[in-house]
Design a protein around this motif. Structure first.
Motif: not given
Lengths: 112, 117
Positions: B69-75
């Motif tokens: 969530r803190s990086q707005s990522s979903f790798n």
């Protein structure tokens, strides 16, 4: 595993003609969608359908497009007067709360 | 406005090597996140999805993804790539409720994966 079925897999039509793309969603799903993917580009949302009416549509989904669920199993996308730029892969999808989305294999529409 | 960014258009990895495909999203609320794979001329197959709970999600074909969530990522990751993994991969964010099954999906532009023997 249940599938979303789309027919035909490939359709070629002349500019200005009407086309109907057909989909059979998963039987116990409640929400139905059409997406479009122009060659080499991303998948774009067209329209969603719930409880026998359009629930949401994108800017792409103009008056040339319409959707229908004519019976309990089919879900169709009609393009009234096709343009060259309508050439794309069209994906149907269906969903049910808690189960996510299932996409069909797509219909490749080529307008000549 | 919701958006999904996949910064890598094309990635080539050697068979057996590890893989990470990047996905960043912009969405105002808790997102529902998906990874799909598309082989040439084929439809979209769901690899995995994140609705809530454990931020590390396991999917099919040995893939996993981590929601940060803190990086707005979903790798998306895979420890060892197989030649059959060559395909295009799409990240998507959904605005839905009830498990992410309502509302439309916003797709990224995709990352094409090539696998070297």
């Amino acid at each position: 595993e249940p599938e979303v079925t789309q027919t035909p897999s490939h359709q070629v039509t002349q500019m200005g003609q009407e086309v109907i793309l057909r989909c059979v969603p998963i039987s116990n799903h409640l929400y139905f969608y059409w997406y479009r993917q122009i060659l080499g580009q991303k998948v774009e949302f067209l329209v969603s359908f719930y409880n026998n009416e359009i629930s949401e549509k994108s800017e792409i989904f103009d008056d040339q497009f319409s959707v229908e669920r004519p019976d309990g199993s089919n879900f169709t996308l009609k393009i009234r007067s096709t343009k060259l730029e309508d050439s794309a892969m069209y994906f149907c999808a269906s969903s049910r709360p808690g189960y996510g989305y299932t996409f069909g294999s797509g219909t490749r529409l080529t307008v000549v | 406005a919701q958006s999904v960014t996949q910064p890598d258009i094309h990635i080539t990895v050697s068979e057996g090597a590890s893989l990470e495909l990047r996905c960043n999203y912009s969405y105002g609320a808790t997102p529902y996140l998906f990874w799909y794979v598309q082989s040439p001329g084929q439809g979209l197959q769901l690899l995995l999805k994140y609705f809530s709970g454990d931020t590390l999600v396991q999917g099919i074909k040995g893939f996993e993804a981590e929601f940060k969530r803190s990086q707005s990522s979903f790798n998306l990751r895979k420890p060892s790539v197989h030649w059959s993994d060559a395909a295009e991969y799409f990240c998507a964010v959904g605005a839905g409720v009830d498990g992410g099954s309502q509302g439309n999906l916003i797709f990224g532009k995709g990352t094409k994966l090539s696998v070297k023997p």
